[in-house]
Write a protein that holds these residues in place. Structure first.
Motif, PDB file in Angstrom:
ATOM      1  N   LEU A   8     -28.173-133.940 -39.502  1.00 13.89           N
ATOM      2  CA  LEU A   8     -28.793-132.613 -39.483  1.00 13.89           C
ATOM      3  C   LEU A   8     -28.220-131.728 -40.578  1.00 13.89           C
ATOM      4  N   ALA A   9     -26.911-131.828 -40.815  1.00 14.61           N
ATOM      5  CA  ALA A   9     -26.286-130.986 -41.841  1.00 14.61           C
ATOM      6  C   ALA A   9     -26.878-131.261 -43.215  1.00 14.61           C
ATOM      7  N   LEU A  10     -27.054-132.536 -43.551  1.00 11.75           N
ATOM      8  CA  LEU A  10     -27.611-132.868 -44.855  1.00 11.75           C
ATOM      9  C   LEU A  10     -29.091-132.505 -44.927  1.00 11.75           C
ATOM     10  N   ALA A  11     -29.812-132.691 -43.820  1.00  8.30           N
ATOM     11  CA  ALA A  11     -31.212-132.266 -43.799  1.00  8.30           C
ATOM     12  C   ALA A  11     -31.317-130.754 -43.974  1.00  8.30           C
ATOM     13  N   ALA A  12     -30.413-130.018 -43.357  1.00  9.43           N
ATOM     14  CA  ALA A  12     -30.422-128.565 -43.516  1.00  9.43           C
ATOM     15  C   ALA A  12     -30.146-128.175 -44.960  1.00  9.43           C
ATOM     16  N   ARG A  13     -29.265-128.917 -45.627  1.00  6.04           N
ATOM     17  CA  ARG A  13     -29.017-128.650 -47.043  1.00  6.04           C
ATOM     18  C   ARG A  13     -30.296-128.828 -47.848  1.00  6.04           C
ATOM     19  N   VAL A  14     -31.038-129.894 -47.554  1.00  2.78           N
ATOM     20  CA  VAL A  14     -32.279-130.158 -48.275  1.00  2.78           C
ATOM     21  C   VAL A  14     -33.321-129.087 -47.981  1.00  2.78           C
ATOM     22  N   PHE A  15     -33.575-128.845 -46.690  1.00  3.93           N
ATOM     23  CA  PHE A  15     -34.675-127.946 -46.333  1.00  3.93           C
ATOM     24  C   PHE A  15     -34.319-126.480 -46.536  1.00  3.93           C
ATOM     25  N   ARG A  16     -33.080-126.093 -46.206  1.00  3.24           N
ATOM     26  CA  ARG A  16     -32.708-124.685 -46.394  1.00  3.24           C
ATOM     27  C   ARG A  16     -32.575-124.355 -47.866  1.00  3.24           C
ATOM     28  N   THR A  17     -31.732-125.125 -48.574  1.00  2.00           N
ATOM     29  CA  THR A  17     -31.482-124.819 -49.981  1.00  2.00           C
ATOM     30  C   THR A  17     -32.732-125.061 -50.818  1.00  2.00           C
ATOM     31  N   GLY A  18     -33.457-126.142 -50.493  1.00  6.46           N
ATOM     32  CA  GLY A  18     -34.595-126.498 -51.312  1.00  6.46           C
ATOM     33  C   GLY A  18     -35.880-125.767 -50.977  1.00  6.46           C
ATOM     34  N   LEU A  19     -36.130-125.522 -49.689  1.00  5.26           N
ATOM     35  CA  LEU A  19     -37.451-125.036 -49.307  1.00  5.26           C
ATOM     36  C   LEU A  19     -37.478-123.653 -48.673  1.00  5.26           C
ATOM     37  N   LEU A  20     -36.406-123.244 -48.018  1.00  7.39           N
ATOM     38  CA  LEU A  20     -36.492-122.060 -47.163  1.00  7.39           C
ATOM     39  C   LEU A  20     -35.775-120.821 -47.692  1.00  7.39           C
ATOM     40  N   ASP A  21     -34.675-121.009 -48.413  1.00  8.68           N
ATOM     41  CA  ASP A  21     -33.849-119.855 -48.772  1.00  8.68           C
ATOM     42  C   ASP A  21     -34.328-119.129 -50.028  1.00  8.68           C
ATOM     43  N   ARG A  22     -35.007-119.854 -50.928  1.00 10.18           N
ATOM     44  CA  ARG A  22     -35.478-119.241 -52.176  1.00 10.18           C
ATOM     45  C   ARG A  22     -36.861-119.775 -52.485  1.00 10.18           C
ATOM     46  N   ALA A  23     -37.766-118.929 -52.911  1.00 13.64           N
ATOM     47  CA  ALA A  23     -39.162-119.335 -53.038  1.00 13.64           C
ATOM     48  C   ALA A  23     -39.368-120.439 -54.064  1.00 13.64           C
ATOM     49  N   ASP A  24     -38.628-120.397 -55.166  1.00 17.85           N
ATOM     50  CA  ASP A  24     -38.881-121.372 -56.233  1.00 17.85           C
ATOM     51  C   ASP A  24     -37.915-122.545 -56.224  1.00 17.85           C
ATOM     52  N   ALA A  25     -37.027-122.625 -55.220  1.00 15.99           N
ATOM     53  CA  ALA A  25     -35.953-123.613 -55.246  1.00 15.99           C
ATOM     54  C   ALA A  25     -36.460-125.044 -55.222  1.00 15.99           C
ATOM     55  N   ALA A  26     -37.570-125.301 -54.535  1.00 19.62           N
ATOM     56  CA  ALA A  26     -38.051-126.669 -54.359  1.00 19.62           C
ATOM     57  C   ALA A  26     -39.054-127.106 -55.420  1.00 19.62           C
ATOM     58  N   ASP A  27     -39.306-126.275 -56.421  1.00 19.98           N
ATOM     59  CA  ASP A  27     -40.205-126.711 -57.489  1.00 19.98           C
ATOM     60  C   ASP A  27     -39.672-128.030 -58.050  1.00 19.98           C
ATOM     61  N   LEU A  28     -40.518-129.040 -58.098  1.00 20.66           N
ATOM     62  CA  LEU A  28     -40.071-130.390 -58.431  1.00 20.66           C
ATOM     63  C   LEU A  28     -39.928-130.586 -59.935  1.00 20.66           C
ATOM     64  N   GLY A  29     -38.864-131.286 -60.302  1.00 16.22           N
ATOM     65  CA  GLY A  29     -38.655-131.681 -61.684  1.00 16.22           C
ATOM     66  C   GLY A  29     -38.805-133.181 -61.826  1.00 16.22           C
ATOM     67  N   LEU A  30     -39.531-133.611 -62.841  1.00 13.80           N
ATOM     68  CA  LEU A  30     -39.753-135.027 -63.077  1.00 13.80           C
ATOM     69  C   LEU A  30     -39.441-135.372 -64.524  1.00 13.80           C
TER      70      LEU A  30
END
Length: 449
Positions: A186-208
């Motif tokens: 859960l801690a690592l999932a929270a890092r992914v979803f909180r940091t990437g998707l929930l805490d900042r609007a543009d954080a999860a924009d994907l880079g390829l």
């Protein structure tokens, strides 16, 4: 203090990040790498007219330390970052559904339209998903208690039924953590979803990447390190690290060298064999981290079968698929990435190719009318450590009990999942441990802490 010789063992992203930070502080660096080139797990090889990456590595806008390293390597323009998180969701027989953030709303409201309009779920499931997303913002990724719980158990406790987990949460969790929700911390999932998707609007924009991984990382890193005066020795497998007074003796193929400090930036199974017992008496517990595989199925079609640059699949064996067709190559080169691939790791390549050609033909009907020029499989049996509940207790800090000997690698205790960002952060932490031992610091004008 005069410049000291530091040996960095391992030329992956962690070792590269360490070496750059140490060179910034004015120290002499010798890098030893067992492979023929730098890059570690992010390497490429040639097959016919294709340059093939062993894995499909994407990143997020919030991977700030990794993106800073790309800038230092001169590779920023060799990758593209979305101007808004958007993932096409593909299913057989229906048009793709775009899961995308609202570019005008602040976090976390930026995801509300995406969740409420997510067609693969019924309306009641969407409402429940919104509530779970709001609750996930309250999970602290650094809370040891959160690491002892599975993400799947937490989702079930917050009203997520099996279909919602499979059609929404699992899409991102399995790809990001190389584990399905019921086997993920859960801690690592929270890092992914909180940091990437929930805490900042543009954080999860994907880079390829827009170039092969070797051209994104290893080749420019070797050029930068040599230009800065580092010595790079590839094809050298280290057999022993021995403390001799206040220095270290590193013994490897072709000879030995002495250094004032060492950064050991190799996978945990190798690190456990190399680190002196007095430096890490509890190194046996690193074995609990284990390994989780990723398998990739590569298909080169004679004609284009889709205009999507990437997509996630639902109700299909195709988890994620990427268009990696290089400029100047005819047809279309697609790569299917299968995370948490324990069940298919030992499956024959011919069977995997047959299964995934059929699956691709279902989600991309044009593939039914197009000849296949080439199809093959690559396997990464030890792509990541197993990011299961309780795994953080087995992840060591950068500092060992031997002053001047530091550990690096995404498997160390960065608080981040096993990602390129985690690897870079680990390398920087290890370098800081060495710099503190040597009585120097990195140049803050060149490196972001």
């Amino acid at each position: 203090m005069s410049a000291e010789q530091v040996c960095v063992i391992g030329g992956g992203l962690a070792g590269i990040a360490s070496a750059v930070r140490l060179l910034d502080a004015g120290h002499r660096v010798t890098m030893l790498e067992a492979r023929p080139a730098l890059g570690g797990a992010t390497y490429s090889f040639h097959r016919g007219e294709l340059t093939v990456d062993t894995g499909q590595h994407v990143f997020l806008r919030c991977y700030q330390q990794y993106r800073d390293l790309l800038d230092r390597l001169g590779s920023t323009d060799r990758a593209t970052v979305q101007d808004g998180f958007a993932v096409p969701i593909i299913r057989a027989g229906v048009p793709p559904h775009l899961l995308a953030r609202n570019r005008r709303l602040p976090a976390p409201a930026h995801l509300l339209p995406a969740l409420l309009g997510y067609r693969p779920l019924r309306f009641g499931q969407r409402i429940a998903a919104v509530r779970a997303a709001a609750a996930l913002r309250g999970v602290d990724p650094d809370d040891p208690a959160a690491d002892r719980v599975s993400f799947g158990a937490w989702l079930a406790a917050h009203g997520q039924d099996g279909q919602t987990v499979q059609r929404l949460w699992e899409l991102i969790c399995t790809a990001a953590l190389n584990a399905p929700p019921d086997r993920a911390s859960l801690a690592l999932a929270a890092r992914v979803f909180r940091t990437g998707l929930l805490d900042r609007a543009d954080a999860a924009d994907l880079g390829l990447p827009t170039v092969p991984l070797a051209d994104l990382h290893g080749t420019p890193a070797a050029a930068l390190l040599r230009q800065r005066g580092a010595t790079i020795r590839t094809g050298v497998r280290v057999h022993q690290i021995r403390a001799e007074g206040n220095r270290f003796r590193i013994v490897g193929e072709g000879g030995a060298l002495t250094a004032g400090a060492v950064v050991l930036a190799v996978p945990h199974s190798q690190a456990a064999r190399l680190v002196p017992s007095e430096a890490a008496p509890d190194r046996a517990r690193w074995a609990r981290l284990g390994a989780a595989p990723i398998v990739n199925v590569h298909v080169h079609y004679r004609e284009r079968v889709t205009e999507l640059s990437f997509a996630a699949g639902l109700d299909t064996p195709v988890q994620w698929v990427f268009d990696r067709t290089p400029p100047g190559v005819s047809g279309q080169y697609l790569v299917v990435s299968i995370s948490a691939a324990e069940q298919v790791l030992a499956t024959r390549a011919s069977e995997l190719v047959r299964t995934y050609l059929a699956a691709l033909a279902e989600v991309f009907p044009a593939a039914q009318r197009t000849q296949v020029r080439d199809a093959f499989v690559t396997r990464e049996p030890r792509a990541t450590f197993r990011q299961v509940p309780g795994s953080r207790s087995s992840r060591p800090p950068a500092q060992t009990r031997s002053p001047g000997l530091a550990l690096a690698g995404a498997w160390t205790d960065t608080g981040w999942p096993d990602t390129m960002e985690g690897a870079v952060r680990s390398g920087q932490r290890a370098a800081d441990v060495v710099l503190a031992h040597l009585g120097s610091t990195s140049d803050p004008t060149e490196v972001t802490a």
